[in-house]
Design a protein around this motif. Structure first.
Motif, PDB file in Angstrom:
ATOM      1  N   LEU A 113      10.789  10.717 -13.971  1.00 10.92           N
ATOM      2  CA  LEU A 113      10.229  11.727 -14.877  1.00 10.92           C
ATOM      3  C   LEU A 113       8.856  12.197 -14.424  1.00 10.92           C
ATOM      4  CD1 LEU A 113      11.126  10.296 -18.416  1.00 10.92           C
ATOM      5  CD2 LEU A 113      12.375  11.948 -17.039  1.00 10.92           C
ATOM      6  N   ILE A 140      13.004   5.027 -16.606  1.00 11.70           N
ATOM      7  CA  ILE A 140      12.592   6.102 -17.511  1.00 11.70           C
ATOM      8  C   ILE A 140      11.206   5.836 -18.088  1.00 11.70           C
ATOM      9  CG2 ILE A 140      13.964   5.120 -19.400  1.00 11.70           C
ATOM     10  CD1 ILE A 140      14.293   7.914 -20.510  1.00 11.70           C
ATOM     11  N   ILE A 141      10.918   4.567 -18.396  1.00  9.85           N
ATOM     12  CA  ILE A 141       9.610   4.223 -18.973  1.00  9.85           C
ATOM     13  C   ILE A 141       8.541   4.141 -17.889  1.00  9.85           C
ATOM     14  CG2 ILE A 141       8.385   2.200 -19.832  1.00  9.85           C
ATOM     15  CD1 ILE A 141       9.321   3.961 -22.009  1.00  9.85           C
ATOM     16  N   LEU A 186       7.722   7.566 -17.060  1.00 11.14           N
ATOM     17  CA  LEU A 186       7.170   8.274 -18.226  1.00 11.14           C
ATOM     18  C   LEU A 186       5.656   8.061 -18.291  1.00 11.14           C
ATOM     19  CD1 LEU A 186       7.497   9.778 -20.956  1.00 11.14           C
ATOM     20  CD2 LEU A 186       7.923   7.575 -22.013  1.00 11.14           C
ATOM     21  N   ALA A 187       5.218   6.832 -17.981  1.00 11.32           N
ATOM     22  CA  ALA A 187       3.783   6.532 -18.023  1.00 11.32           C
ATOM     23  C   ALA A 187       3.024   7.445 -17.058  1.00 11.32           C
ATOM     24  CB  ALA A 187       3.550   5.067 -17.664  1.00 11.32           C
ATOM     25  N   LEU A 244       4.155  10.341 -15.957  1.00 11.44           N
ATOM     26  CA  LEU A 244       4.282  11.716 -16.455  1.00 11.44           C
ATOM     27  C   LEU A 244       3.150  12.013 -17.440  1.00 11.44           C
ATOM     28  CD1 LEU A 244       5.728  14.411 -17.270  1.00 11.44           C
ATOM     29  CD2 LEU A 244       7.047  13.074 -18.870  1.00 11.44           C
ATOM     30  N   PHE A 280      20.882  11.179 -22.745  1.00 14.00           N
ATOM     31  CA  PHE A 280      19.778  11.796 -22.008  1.00 14.00           C
ATOM     32  C   PHE A 280      20.082  13.252 -21.693  1.00 14.00           C
ATOM     33  CE2 PHE A 280      17.221  12.708 -18.338  1.00 14.00           C
ATOM     34  CZ  PHE A 280      16.034  12.053 -18.606  1.00 14.00           C
ATOM     35  N   LEU A 329       8.220  12.909 -25.611  1.00 15.01           N
ATOM     36  CA  LEU A 329       7.687  11.816 -24.799  1.00 15.01           C
ATOM     37  C   LEU A 329       6.657  11.007 -25.589  1.00 15.01           C
ATOM     38  CD1 LEU A 329       7.417  13.818 -21.502  1.00 15.01           C
ATOM     39  CD2 LEU A 329       9.242  12.300 -22.241  1.00 15.01           C
ATOM     40  N   VAL A 381       8.106   2.700 -28.015  1.00 17.28           N
ATOM     41  CA  VAL A 381       8.091   1.607 -27.037  1.00 17.28           C
ATOM     42  C   VAL A 381       6.850   0.735 -27.222  1.00 17.28           C
ATOM     43  CG1 VAL A 381       7.895   1.072 -24.586  1.00 17.28           C
ATOM     44  CG2 VAL A 381       9.494   2.810 -25.346  1.00 17.28           C
ATOM     45  N   LEU A 403      13.703  -0.177 -25.037  1.00 15.88           N
ATOM     46  CA  LEU A 403      14.475   1.006 -24.660  1.00 15.88           C
ATOM     47  C   LEU A 403      15.915   0.658 -24.317  1.00 15.88           C
ATOM     48  CD1 LEU A 403      12.666   3.573 -22.392  1.00 15.88           C
ATOM     49  CD2 LEU A 403      13.870   3.949 -24.515  1.00 15.88           C
ATOM     50  N   SER A 441      -3.722   7.354 -22.547  1.00 15.77           N
ATOM     51  CA  SER A 441      -2.420   7.166 -23.204  1.00 15.77           C
ATOM     52  C   SER A 441      -1.392   6.649 -22.210  1.00 15.77           C
ATOM     53  CB  SER A 441      -1.905   8.470 -23.803  1.00 15.77           C
ATOM     54  OG  SER A 441      -2.787   8.948 -24.761  1.00 15.77           O
ATOM     55  N   GLY A 442      -1.350   7.264 -21.034  1.00 11.11           N
ATOM     56  CA  GLY A 442      -0.390   6.850 -20.016  1.00 11.11           C
ATOM     57  C   GLY A 442      -0.644   5.428 -19.566  1.00 11.11           C
ATOM     58  N   ALA A 443      -1.923   5.117 -19.317  1.00  6.46           N
ATOM     59  CA  ALA A 443      -2.282   3.777 -18.866  1.00  6.46           C
ATOM     60  C   ALA A 443      -1.936   2.751 -19.939  1.00  6.46           C
ATOM     61  CB  ALA A 443      -3.777   3.722 -18.531  1.00  6.46           C
ATOM     62  N   LEU A 469       0.359   2.957 -22.321  1.00  8.50           N
ATOM     63  CA  LEU A 469       1.812   2.777 -22.379  1.00  8.50           C
ATOM     64  C   LEU A 469       2.245   1.796 -21.297  1.00  8.50           C
ATOM     65  CD1 LEU A 469       4.682   3.563 -23.249  1.00  8.50           C
ATOM     66  CD2 LEU A 469       4.547   5.487 -21.693  1.00  8.50           C
ATOM     67  N   LEU A 470       1.672   2.004 -20.127  1.00 11.55           N
ATOM     68  CA  LEU A 470       2.035   1.177 -18.984  1.00 11.55           C
ATOM     69  C   LEU A 470       1.676  -0.286 -19.217  1.00 11.55           C
ATOM     70  CD1 LEU A 470       3.163   1.880 -16.270  1.00 11.55           C
ATOM     71  CD2 LEU A 470       0.874   1.670 -15.373  1.00 11.55           C
ATOM     72  N   VAL A 528       3.990  -1.916 -21.697  1.00  9.55           N
ATOM     73  CA  VAL A 528       5.327  -2.162 -21.161  1.00  9.55           C
ATOM     74  C   VAL A 528       5.317  -3.320 -20.170  1.00  9.55           C
ATOM     75  CG1 VAL A 528       7.178  -1.186 -19.769  1.00  9.55           C
ATOM     76  CG2 VAL A 528       6.097   0.196 -21.522  1.00  9.55           C
TER      77      VAL A 528
END
Lengths: 319, 324
Positions: free
Chosen positions: A75, A126-127, A130-131, A133, B124, B251, B258, B264, B303-305, B307-308, B311
Motif C-alpha cells: 500500500l 497490508i498493515i 499501511l504504516a 502509506l 479488499f 486507512l 488495529v 487484522l 501517526s504512521g510511526a 501505528l508501526l 503493531v
C-alpha cells in the motif's frame, strides 16, 4: 472462499479462456470501439498521450504484481512516489543522475523497511505497508516543507517529455522494466521461488527456499519501481508535488494487477497481463473522457470493471 | 516455579497487548495535561471529544468487519457521500436528510456484503471497487465536485452536529451510545458470536451451521450505514456537504482499530480498544497542534510511526506468548 473445499467449481472453457485472455480482449475491443466511434483517436499524437499516461501506473503495477505474487500487498507505493518527488529538487543541483539515484535509493530503503517488517517480524503486508502509506506522505511533506517546487533542469525534464528513437522516454522505461520483470519471473531462480512461496508459504519453507530473502526482495523491487515512477511523473509534471503525486496510486496499481489476471491469493504473476491491465484502465478513462462523460462516470465504470474482472477470475482465486 | 513466572509473564504480555493502547493513552493525557496549559481546558477537551466522534462512528463498523476477518475500504468515500446526501436532503426536511444518506450508504454496504458473501470475492477488492463507485456517485451528484450543498441555518439537522446535551456535543453522545450498543451486540448476542467465529475459522463456523453469509452481509451493511451516519453528523457540524473529505479515512479507521488491539487476521478484538485507538489518534493530533512550532506535517509521520510501533509490539508479544 470458505466453501471452496465443499463444492467443486464447474469451470467452463469459456470462463477459463476469459480468465487467461480477457484483459487482452478487452483492450482490443476498446481500441476498435475508439477507432470507429471516437474522433481523432487514430493519431500518433493520441497514442503517445495514452501510452505516456499509462506508463507510471504500469511501472508501479509491475512491482505490485511481484508483491501480490507472494500473497502480499504494497500500500506504500503512492507515498514512496511522493518521497521520491520531494527528494528530486534537493539533489537536482548536483545533477539529474544524483537526484534520480537518491530518489530511487529512498525507494529501495522503503522497500527494505516493508520487507523487514513482513519477512522478519511476520507482520501482515497490508498493515506493514499501511504504516508507510500514512507516514511516508507526511515525511515527503516535511522534506518539501509542504510546498510544490517548480523544476527548471532541462536534462531532467527531458525524462518526462523527451523521446528516444521517436518513443517517449517514459514509455521506453516502462517497456524495458516490463521485459525485465517478465524475465525475472520466467527465467530466474528468484522468480520461481517467488511464485512457489506465494502458492504455498509452508511448503516453500519446508523445501528450504530462502523465503525471507525473496520476500524482502519483492518489496525492495516494488519500492524502487514506485520511486522510478515518482521521478518520471515529476519530470513530466515539471514540478515536484509531494501533496498530490501518487495519491491513490496503490489502488490503481492493484487494479491493474488484478484486472490483468494475477490472483490476490498469490502463486502466480502475469507480467504482460499487468501491462495490459494498466493500458485498459487508461483506455477506459480516455474513452469516457473523449465522449464527454465526466470523471464521476469514469470512476463508476472503473469500479464495475474491477468487479467484473475479479468475478471472472474468482474461481481460480478461491482454489 | 518457572512455570508460574512464565505464566505470569504471559498474562502480563497479554494485558499489555490488549490494554497497551489504553496505557499509552493515559500516559499521553497526563503528560499533555501538565505540558500544555491549554490542553486541560473544557473547550479543548470538548473539541477533542467532538473531533473523535466522527471517526469513532466509522471505526465502530470497521471493528466488526475486521473481527470477522474482512476489511472495508469503501468507508471513506461512503462517509463523504453520506455527508453530501445529508446536506442535499436537508432542504426536504429532517427525515429526508437522515433517511436518504442512511439508505444509500446501507445499500452500498449491502452490495459489498452480497458480493463478498455470495460470490466469495476478496473483501479488499470488492470494497476497493465500491470506494471508487461511491466517490464517482458523489462527484456525479455535485456536478464533478463544483457544487456544494449547504445546510440551511434553520434546518433541524444542524442540531445533530452542533447541539449539546448537558454540555456534551450531540455527536459525542451518539458515538457513546452506538459504542455501548456495539459492545452489547458483539459480546452478548448470537450475531456477535458468529462474527468472532467467522473471523477465527470460517470453515469451522460453516460446519457448525452458523449463518456465515447472512452475518457477513449484515456486517458490511452495518459498516456502510455507520459511515453514512458519520457523514450526516459531519455535514450537520460543518453546515455543508464537503466533497473533499473522506480521502484516506478508511486507512485512519483501519489504523485506530488495529491500534486498539483488534487483530487484522480476524477472530479477536474489542470495541473499547477501538474507542481508545480513536482517542489516541486525536490526542496525537491535538498535542502536535499545541506544540505550535512543530510542522503540522509531522502529524502524519507520527501517526504512521505510532501505528508501526503498536503493531510491532503486538507482534512481538504475540510471539513470546506462543513460545510460552
Amino acid at each position: 472462499m470458505a466453501s471452496a473445499g465443499l463444492t467443486v467449481p464447474d469451470r467452463t472453457r469459456v470462463t477459463s479462456w476469459l480468465q487467461d485472455y480477457g484483459v487482452y480482449l478487452a483492450v482490443v475491443v476498446l481500441l476498435l470501439f475508439n477507432v470507429v466511434f471516437t474522433g481523432n483517436f487514430l493519431s500518433a499524437a493520441n497514442f503517445r498521450t495514452q501510452l505516456v499516461q499509462a506508463a507510471p501506473v504500469c511501472i508501479v503495477a509491475l512491482g505490485m504484481a511481484l508483491v501480490i505474487g507472494t500473497e502480499g500487498i504494497d500500500l506504500s507505493v503512492g507515498s514512496v512516489m511522493s518521497v521520491a518527488a520531494a527528494l528530486v529538487p534537493l539533489y537536482l543541483g548536483a545533477g539529474p543522475l544524483t537526484a534520480i539515484l537518491v530518489a530511487v535509493g529512498a525507494g529501495i530503503v522503503s522497500g527494505l523497511f516493508s520487507g523487514f517488517l513482513v519477512a522478519r517480524l511476520g507482520i501482515q503486508p497490508i498493515i506493514a505497508t499501511l504504516a508507510l502509506l500514512v507516514g511516508g506522505r507526511g515525511l515527503a511533506l516535511v522534506i518539501a516543507h509542504g510546498r510544490l517546487v517548480q523544476l527548471h533542469n532541462a536534462e531532467f525534464l527531458a525524462l518526462g517529455t523527451g523521446d528516444v528513437l521517436g518513443i517517449p522516454v517514459m514509455v521506453l522505461v516502462a517497456a524495458v522494466l516490463a521485459v525485465l520483470a517478465g524475465l525475472l519471473v520466467r527465467r530466474t531462480t528468484f522468480g520461481r521461488q517467488l511464485v512457489a512461496i506465494g502458492g504455498n508459504r509452508a511448503a516453500g519453507t519446508l523445501a528450504g527456499l530462502p523465503v525471507k530473502r525473496v520476500l524482502v526482495g519483492v518489496y525492495v523491487i516494488s519500492g524502487a519501481l514506485a520511486a522510478v515512477a515518482g521521478v518520471l511523473a515529476t519530470a513530466r509534471l515539471g514540478a515536484s508535488d509531494p501533496n498530490d503525486l501518487g495519491l491513490l496510486m496503490e489502488l490503481s496499481a492493484i487494479t491493474a494487477v488484478v484486472v490483468g489476471g494475477t490472483p490476490l491469493t498469490g502463486g502466480r504473476v502475469r507480467v504482460l497481463g499487468t501491462v495490459f491491465g494498466a493500458l485498459l484502465m487508461q483506455l477506459v478513462h480516455a474513452t469516457l473522457i473523449k465522449h464527454d462523460l465526466p470523471d464521476s462516470t469514469a470512476q463508476m465504470v472503473q469500479a464495475a470493471i474491477i468487479v467484473a474482472a475479479v468475478y471472472v477470475a474468482r474461481e481460480r482465486n478461491s482454489r | 516455579m518457572t512455570a508460574t513466572v512464565s505464566a505470569r509473564n504471559a498474562a502480563f504480555a497479554g494485558v499489555l497487548q490488549r490494554q497497551g493502547a489504553a496505557v499509552v493513552l493515559v500516559l499521553g493525557v497526563v503528560v499533555a495535561w501538565f505540558a500544555f496549559p491549554r490542553f486541560g481546558s473544557a473547550d479543548n477537551l470538548r473539541d477533542l471529544a467532538l473531533q473523535s466522534s466522527f471517526l469513532a462512528v466509522i471505526a465502530l463498523g470497521m471493528t466488526f468487519v475486521i473481527i470477522s476477518g474482512g476489511i472495508d475500504l469503501s468507508v471513506g468515500s461512503v462517509y463523504a457521500l453520506g455527508g453530501v446526501l445529508a446536506a442535499y436532503g436537508s432542504r426536504y426536511g429532517l427525515v429526508v436528510a437522515i433517511l436518504l444518506p442512511l439508505t444509500v450508504c446501507s445499500l452500498i454496504g449491502l452490495v459489498n456484503g452480497l458480493l463478498i458473501a455470495r460470490t466469495r470475492m476478496a473483501p479488499f477488492i470488492v470494497t476497493l471497487a465500491s470506494l471508487l463507485f461511491a466517490r464517482g456517485l458523489l462527484l456525479a451528484l455535485t456536478s464533478e465536485g463544483a457544487t456544494t450543498y449547504k445546510v440551511d441555518s434553520d434546518s433541524a439537522l444542524l442540531w445533530l452536529g452542533q447541539g449539546t446535551i448537558l454540555g456534551v456535543g450531540v455527536p459525542v453522545f451518539l458515538a457513546l451510545i452506538l459504542f455501548a450498543l456495539g459492545g452489547v451486540l458483539l459480546r452478548r448476542t448470537r450475531f456477535g458470536q458468529s462474527v468472532f467465529a467467522i473471523g477465527g475459522a470460517e470453515q469451522s463456523a460453516l460446519l457448525m451451521g452458523l449463518a456465515v453469509a447472512r452475518t457477513k452481509i449484515t456486517l458490511y451493511t452495518l459498516s456502510g450505514a455507520l459511515a453514512g451516519l458519520a457523514g450526516i453528523l459531519t455535514a450537520a457540524y460543518l453546515r455543508s456537504g464537503v466533497t473533499v473529505i473522506g480521502v484516506g479515512t478508511e486507512l485512519d479507521a483501519i489504523s485506530v482499530v488495529v491500534i486498539g488491539g483488534t487483530l487484522l487476521t480476524g477472530g479477536a478484538g474489542t470495541i473499547v480498544g477501538t474507542l481508545v485507538g480513536v482517542l489516541l489518534r486525536t490526542l496525537i493530533q491535538n498535542v502536535i497542534n499545541q506544540v505550535g512550532s512543530l510542522d503540522s506535517n509531522y502529524q502524519t509521520v507520527v501517526s504512521g510511526a505510532f501505528l508501526l510501533v503498536v503493531v510491532v509490539i503486538q507482534r512481538l508479544l504475540a510471539r513470546s506468548r506462543t513460545r510460552n
